[in-house]
Design an enzyme around this catalytic site. Sequence first.
Site, mmCIF file in Angstrom:
data_model
loop_
_atom_site.group_PDB
_atom_site.id
_atom_site.type_symbol
_atom_site.label_atom_id
_atom_site.label_comp_id
_atom_site.label_asym_id
_atom_site.label_seq_id
_atom_site.Cartn_x
_atom_site.Cartn_y
_atom_site.Cartn_z
ATOM 1 N N ASP A 70 -25.116 -14.676 -49.611
ATOM 2 C CA ASP A 70 -25.769 -15.985 -49.621
ATOM 3 C C ASP A 70 -26.632 -16.126 -50.881
ATOM 4 O O ASP A 70 -26.171 -15.828 -51.983
ATOM 5 C CB ASP A 70 -26.592 -16.183 -48.339
ATOM 6 C CG ASP A 70 -26.883 -17.650 -48.057
ATOM 7 O OD1 ASP A 70 -26.067 -18.298 -47.387
ATOM 8 O OD2 ASP A 70 -27.920 -18.157 -48.532
ATOM 9 N N TYR A 200 -32.757 -24.573 -52.443
ATOM 10 C CA TYR A 200 -31.481 -25.252 -52.654
ATOM 11 C C TYR A 200 -31.613 -26.300 -53.770
ATOM 12 O O TYR A 200 -30.721 -26.441 -54.611
ATOM 13 C CB TYR A 200 -31.000 -25.926 -51.370
ATOM 14 C CG TYR A 200 -30.431 -24.985 -50.341
ATOM 15 C CD1 TYR A 200 -29.071 -24.946 -50.091
ATOM 16 C CD2 TYR A 200 -31.263 -24.141 -49.607
ATOM 17 C CE1 TYR A 200 -28.539 -24.091 -49.139
ATOM 18 C CE2 TYR A 200 -30.745 -23.283 -48.657
ATOM 19 C CZ TYR A 200 -29.389 -23.260 -48.423
ATOM 20 O OH TYR A 200 -28.869 -22.402 -47.488
ATOM 21 N N HIS A 254 -20.320 -14.642 -42.425
ATOM 22 C CA HIS A 254 -21.290 -14.887 -43.483
ATOM 23 C C HIS A 254 -22.497 -13.963 -43.405
ATOM 24 O O HIS A 254 -23.079 -13.620 -44.426
ATOM 25 C CB HIS A 254 -21.755 -16.345 -43.386
ATOM 26 C CG HIS A 254 -22.650 -16.782 -44.495
ATOM 27 N ND1 HIS A 254 -22.220 -16.914 -45.796
ATOM 28 C CD2 HIS A 254 -23.969 -17.117 -44.505
ATOM 29 C CE1 HIS A 254 -23.218 -17.313 -46.558
ATOM 30 N NE2 HIS A 254 -24.300 -17.431 -45.801
#
Length: 277
Positions: A70, A200, A254
Amino acid sequence: MEKIIPLLAEPGAHGGDPNDAFHVIVPSLPGYGFSQAPDRRGFSSSRVAELWFELMSGLGYTRFGAQGGDIGAGVSTWLARRFPESVMGFHVNYISGGYRPPLGEGLSPATAEEQSFLDAIAAWAANEGAYAHMHGTKPQTLAYSLNDSPAGLAAWIVEKFRAWSDCDGDVEQVVSLDELLTDISLYWFSGTVDAAIRMYKENRLDPLRFKPGERVEPPLGVALFPRELPMPPRSWVERVHNVARWTEMPRGGHFAAMEQPELLAEDIRAFFRPLRR
């Protein structure tokens, strides 16, 4: 990372070779529960890589390896790109769909396999990427709602564990209820979800883009878990990186370090084994 730390630090105590032992440093991303939230703009993955380099230097490590999934995978890539003289190699179990090698006039066009990946990323973004678009454009607006409602925060987080793990729709097959509640609590009691989703936007403003002809010199290892988000083909990654290991895993998603720590630890060991001095 809790499950994987002892496997890497003390492999002999867990059925592995003691010669594969690592000194393991697991810093918490700025604003992610255990560490202070940034008090200024600009804390992208590139800036965090700079902090990690300063941390490792301060601890006395002039040469080290990096690993991540990630956002941690992006930080590890930035570490290798910016500090190749110190990073002996880096291993990731995720490569973001936003990762872009150079394309265009005078460069090799995307192959059919690479174009299929780009199409898959576009479809994924259309069907699953609303959260990322919100994080990357209006993170503070969302943060007020998540910091005001524990049920809303739980829904925002657990939905991703369910959708992105290799659980066949039953998240507690691979992540226990206690682990889920612990994860949610770290954000809730620290009040750091605003800082976490802010990254982000910072990464959108400072994306991982490469110049024509640029190479990231430290060797790269990639572990591909079958229920991971769309991952690029090896040729896409080799446009920029020196890929030394590319492993297709039998199971996992993930959250590999939580879901399949033994598989991930063994691939990390195998990748770094020939790089040890």
